[in-house]
Write an enzyme that holds these catalytic residues in place. Sequence first.
Site, PDB file in Angstrom:
ATOM      1  N   ASP A 157     -10.854  -6.295   6.601  1.00  0.00           N
ATOM      2  CA  ASP A 157      -9.826  -5.352   6.142  1.00  0.00           C
ATOM      3  C   ASP A 157     -10.318  -4.589   4.908  1.00  0.00           C
ATOM      4  O   ASP A 157     -10.254  -3.352   4.896  1.00  0.00           O
ATOM      5  CB  ASP A 157      -8.512  -6.080   5.856  1.00  0.00           C
ATOM      6  CG  ASP A 157      -7.426  -5.121   5.388  1.00  0.00           C
ATOM      7  OD1 ASP A 157      -6.799  -4.475   6.247  1.00  0.00           O
ATOM      8  OD2 ASP A 157      -7.213  -5.012   4.167  1.00  0.00           O
ATOM      9  N   LYS A 162      -5.836   2.821   7.671  1.00  0.00           N
ATOM     10  CA  LYS A 162      -7.034   2.110   8.130  1.00  0.00           C
ATOM     11  C   LYS A 162      -6.711   0.623   8.293  1.00  0.00           C
ATOM     12  O   LYS A 162      -5.881   0.086   7.545  1.00  0.00           O
ATOM     13  CB  LYS A 162      -8.191   2.349   7.171  1.00  0.00           C
ATOM     14  CG  LYS A 162      -7.996   1.734   5.762  1.00  0.00           C
ATOM     15  CD  LYS A 162      -8.457   0.289   5.710  1.00  0.00           C
ATOM     16  CE  LYS A 162      -8.106  -0.356   4.402  1.00  0.00           C
ATOM     17  NZ  LYS A 162      -8.282  -1.817   4.414  1.00  0.00           N
ATOM     18  N   ILE A 177       0.822  -1.204   0.000  1.00  0.00           N
ATOM     19  CA  ILE A 177       0.000   0.000   0.000  1.00  0.00           C
ATOM     20  C   ILE A 177       0.858   1.258   0.000  1.00  0.00           C
ATOM     21  O   ILE A 177       0.483   2.289  -0.578  1.00  0.00           O
ATOM     22  CB  ILE A 177      -0.981   0.006   1.201  1.00  0.00           C
ATOM     23  CG1 ILE A 177      -2.043   1.098   1.027  1.00  0.00           C
ATOM     24  CG2 ILE A 177      -0.250   0.181   2.516  1.00  0.00           C
ATOM     25  CD1 ILE A 177      -2.990   0.866  -0.105  1.00  0.00           C
ATOM     26  N   SER A 234      11.149   0.123   8.546  1.00  0.00           N
ATOM     27  CA  SER A 234      10.482  -1.114   8.159  1.00  0.00           C
ATOM     28  C   SER A 234      11.454  -2.265   8.340  1.00  0.00           C
ATOM     29  O   SER A 234      12.655  -2.116   8.080  1.00  0.00           O
ATOM     30  CB  SER A 234      10.025  -1.041   6.698  1.00  0.00           C
ATOM     31  OG  SER A 234       9.357  -2.221   6.307  1.00  0.00           O
ATOM     32  N   ARG A 235      10.941  -3.402   8.768  1.00  0.00           N
ATOM     33  CA  ARG A 235      11.822  -4.546   9.002  1.00  0.00           C
ATOM     34  C   ARG A 235      12.381  -5.119   7.712  1.00  0.00           C
ATOM     35  O   ARG A 235      13.487  -5.661   7.702  1.00  0.00           O
ATOM     36  CB  ARG A 235      11.067  -5.642   9.754  1.00  0.00           C
ATOM     37  CG  ARG A 235      10.762  -5.319  11.209  1.00  0.00           C
ATOM     38  CD  ARG A 235      10.068  -6.483  11.875  1.00  0.00           C
ATOM     39  NE  ARG A 235       8.791  -6.786  11.246  1.00  0.00           N
ATOM     40  CZ  ARG A 235       8.059  -7.878  11.500  1.00  0.00           C
ATOM     41  NH1 ARG A 235       8.508  -8.770  12.357  1.00  0.00           N
ATOM     42  NH2 ARG A 235       6.898  -8.058  10.893  1.00  0.00           N
TER      43      ARG A 235
END
Length: 310
Positions: A170, A92, A15, A38-39
């Site tokens: 979701d 969201k 996203i 971010s991992r």
Amino acid sequence: MTSAIKLAIVGVGKIVYDQHVPAIAARADDFSLVATASRHHTIDHIPGFTSIEAMLAAHPDIDAVSLCMPPQYRYAAARQALAAGKHVLLEKPPGATLAEVADLAAFAAEKGVTLFASWHSRHAPGVQPAKAHLAAHAPTAVQVRWQEDVHQWHPNQDWIWQAGGLGVFDPGINALSILTEILPSAVFLTQATLAFPENREAPIAADLHFQDAADIKVHAEFDWRPAGQQGWDIIVTTAGGELRLTDGGARLWINGAGQALAQEAEYLSLYRRFAALIRAGQSDVDVAPLRHVADAFMLGRRKAVAAFYD
């Protein structure tokens, strides 16, 4: 001229690549992307870190943070960002529970920073015209059909099938975000059936029945196993005819006539709203869509279906 807000993204995935990065780039007067955390993933030419702690320590000049990791992990990151005096956008759904979002809203107010619980589907071009039409033409019944292929939209995403990942809610929460925006009266859940695969902790389908205080009925069907064509539609019957929102709010039909709409730009509009909130010193933490999801899990009858494998 107002300087651009220095923005960081936490949780880099599909996203972010598809929507957030292009929208931020298009709103260069409002935002400058200066770092990510971010991992597993980074964004080309942007400093990347493996944790929000490391990112905030290296870039204390960050003004705002967009949190795009799965909802089960968002609360801790949001608290850290708010504690550091950063404005926060929550993708969201805004959290895994209503209580944690309420706590974040109170903490943001205490720190004097903006918290934005974003609902991108509310920014689809047909949503506000639909809302205006229904304000003048009261609904008598509503049908929602939100059906998509989970293999296409969420491949190999185990988190979405875990407790707190919401499963079919979701995408379904996008329908609920539109519904709670366009209807002139509030609705509440009266009945729900949630279909859980035998090997998963989140539902793959949901059948929901709502009504408002005047007994107007709303029926919503969410499904990640479409037998035919995918679709994201809301059909509203009124005394004066039918309103139909299709393609997730991108197209609007009133009594069979297609309506002229602005170009699709959900995330551009989302970031325009975030910038306006920051500069006005305000927050926007509407949890109405998430409240309906919570009610579905509280009231819903659980039905076991065949095991699902991605």
